[in-house]
Scaffold this motif. Sequence first.
Motif, PDB file in Angstrom:
ATOM      1  N   LEU A  79       0.363  15.216   4.583  1.00  0.00           N
ATOM      2  CA  LEU A  79       0.572  13.810   4.257  1.00  0.00           C
ATOM      3  C   LEU A  79      -0.660  13.016   4.645  1.00  0.00           C
ATOM      4  CD1 LEU A  79       2.484  11.341   3.568  1.00  0.00           C
ATOM      5  CD2 LEU A  79       3.009  11.307   6.022  1.00  0.00           C
ATOM      6  N   ILE A  80      -1.075  12.088   3.772  1.00  0.00           N
ATOM      7  CA  ILE A  80      -2.088  11.105   4.149  1.00  0.00           C
ATOM      8  C   ILE A  80      -1.594   9.725   3.747  1.00  0.00           C
ATOM      9  CG2 ILE A  80      -4.059  12.672   3.939  1.00  0.00           C
ATOM     10  CD1 ILE A  80      -4.709  11.316   1.264  1.00  0.00           C
ATOM     11  N   ARG A  81      -2.015   8.733   4.504  1.00  0.00           N
ATOM     12  CA  ARG A  81      -1.764   7.343   4.149  1.00  0.00           C
ATOM     13  C   ARG A  81      -3.108   6.656   3.996  1.00  0.00           C
ATOM     14  NH1 ARG A  81       2.670   8.175   7.736  1.00  0.00           N
ATOM     15  NH2 ARG A  81       4.662   7.824   6.672  1.00  0.00           N
ATOM     16  N   PHE A  82      -3.198   5.797   3.010  1.00  0.00           N
ATOM     17  CA  PHE A  82      -4.453   5.108   2.762  1.00  0.00           C
ATOM     18  C   PHE A  82      -4.167   3.680   2.329  1.00  0.00           C
ATOM     19  CE2 PHE A  82      -3.016   7.482  -0.901  1.00  0.00           C
ATOM     20  CZ  PHE A  82      -3.156   6.625  -1.976  1.00  0.00           C
ATOM     21  N   GLU A  83      -5.177   2.839   2.433  1.00  0.00           N
ATOM     22  CA  GLU A  83      -5.000   1.435   2.075  1.00  0.00           C
ATOM     23  C   GLU A  83      -6.198   0.936   1.292  1.00  0.00           C
ATOM     24  OE1 GLU A  83      -6.682  -0.847   6.039  1.00  0.00           O
ATOM     25  OE2 GLU A  83      -4.571  -0.244   6.029  1.00  0.00           O
ATOM     26  N   PHE A  84      -5.985  -0.147   0.571  1.00  0.00           N
ATOM     27  CA  PHE A  84      -7.032  -0.774  -0.226  1.00  0.00           C
ATOM     28  C   PHE A  84      -8.130  -1.298   0.703  1.00  0.00           C
ATOM     29  CE2 PHE A  84      -8.624  -4.855  -1.952  1.00  0.00           C
ATOM     30  CZ  PHE A  84      -9.291  -4.376  -3.060  1.00  0.00           C
ATOM     31  N   LYS A  85      -9.381  -1.008   0.364  1.00  0.00           N
ATOM     32  CA  LYS A  85     -10.494  -1.483   1.172  1.00  0.00           C
ATOM     33  C   LYS A  85     -11.197  -2.657   0.493  1.00  0.00           C
ATOM     34  CE  LYS A  85     -14.823   0.004   3.368  1.00  0.00           C
ATOM     35  NZ  LYS A  85     -15.755   1.150   3.585  1.00  0.00           N
ATOM     36  N   LYS A  86     -11.603  -2.461  -0.773  1.00  0.00           N
ATOM     37  CA  LYS A  86     -12.267  -3.544  -1.503  1.00  0.00           C
ATOM     38  C   LYS A  86     -12.355  -3.175  -2.977  1.00  0.00           C
ATOM     39  CE  LYS A  86     -16.822  -1.632  -0.372  1.00  0.00           C
ATOM     40  NZ  LYS A  86     -18.092  -1.857   0.330  1.00  0.00           N
ATOM     41  N   GLU A  87     -12.653  -4.178  -3.781  1.00  0.00           N
ATOM     42  CA  GLU A  87     -12.857  -3.928  -5.197  1.00  0.00           C
ATOM     43  C   GLU A  87     -14.138  -3.126  -5.374  1.00  0.00           C
ATOM     44  OE1 GLU A  87     -10.885  -4.609  -7.591  1.00  0.00           O
ATOM     45  OE2 GLU A  87      -9.469  -5.962  -6.608  1.00  0.00           O
ATOM     46  N   LYS A  88     -14.128  -2.205  -6.317  1.00  0.00           N
ATOM     47  CA  LYS A  88     -15.326  -1.419  -6.586  1.00  0.00           C
ATOM     48  C   LYS A  88     -16.337  -2.286  -7.325  1.00  0.00           C
ATOM     49  CE  LYS A  88     -17.593   2.504  -6.636  1.00  0.00           C
ATOM     50  NZ  LYS A  88     -18.863   1.930  -7.050  1.00  0.00           N
TER      51      LYS A  88
END
Length: 357
Positions: A79-88
Amino acid sequence: MEYRDAIFIITEELSCPIYNVGEELKVESMALTVPEAKPACLLLVQEVMKIVSNRQSMERFTPQGIRKTKFACGGCTGLIRFEFKKEKGFATLQMKLLAAAEQRQRMKHVDKFYDLLRKLDIFEPLEEDSLRDLSALLELKEYGANKIILKKGDPGTSLYIVVEGKVAVVSDDGQTLSEMKVGDVFGEMSLLSGEPVTTSIHSRERTKLATLSSKDFKHVLNKYPILQVFFYRLLVERAQANSLRSGTISSGMTGKLSDIHPVELFQLINTSTKTGKVELLFEDGKATVLFNEGELVQAVHDNLAGKEAFFSLLAHSDGTFSYTSGISEEAAALPVIGGFMGLVMEGMRRIDEQSEE
């Protein structure tokens, strides 16, 4: 279907077979880019593409302020959890310069490790692109002098490559068993065997280590099978060195004199009353020593023979050795070259006298 360009960062990881916390996932022009040198997980690709195709905001308002929306991928054993960092993408010149600076810093990191790895025999079979992929996975750790790097009994979590400085293998009673310098590798035995660390490792001076996590180490072995042969041989050599330290020797055993000094090697054969041949190889020559039931019966080193050859060998601390059990009938009939402990004491006395001159 319209996809948004974006960058996500992994914030949590539980038994994921591929990715680590802190790594980034980038979406651009309907394509997902995973961390360098890592394979793309199809389950993750589907999950991320589902997220970027949804027009809802990836940030949310809370009483504590704006929070990043968290996402998860757990379709396999981990399992991994990730979040939005910035617009590309970077809209301003300042942001574009920042992106270029980040890329230069990353390449500097890769080049630094690439130059080191290219010099090591272990990675000699790898092509340039493969070696750069491997370099991108490494992290640098620094230790002051006389610091504990690994403690006996700890779980093995990383492979270590000495980049700068010197480290020592230390016994339970604090004795130095051997030392490792720039280019040497350790930590692989625990990673390969799954067993806890068998000996403690301390820094002897200010030291820098390139580290490869257990997960990335397994990934590298799977991707480059040729490295499996090297690490298997290294595992056998280290296991033999540990056997020697524990006081056992068997036919076919080989090793380095930096792991066991000739005095200790010969004493081990003597106390074990072994009958066999020791062949030693140095940069400037070679030697052969024969034992019959633990007693010295022959020693040859370059143009020296007998006691003088034996004494000269006691001064060597660099080189390799191999032990084979059994000697010929002719060798078994040779007379003993004096009492073994008396020979050792005489040889050590000569070395002390030479060092004082």
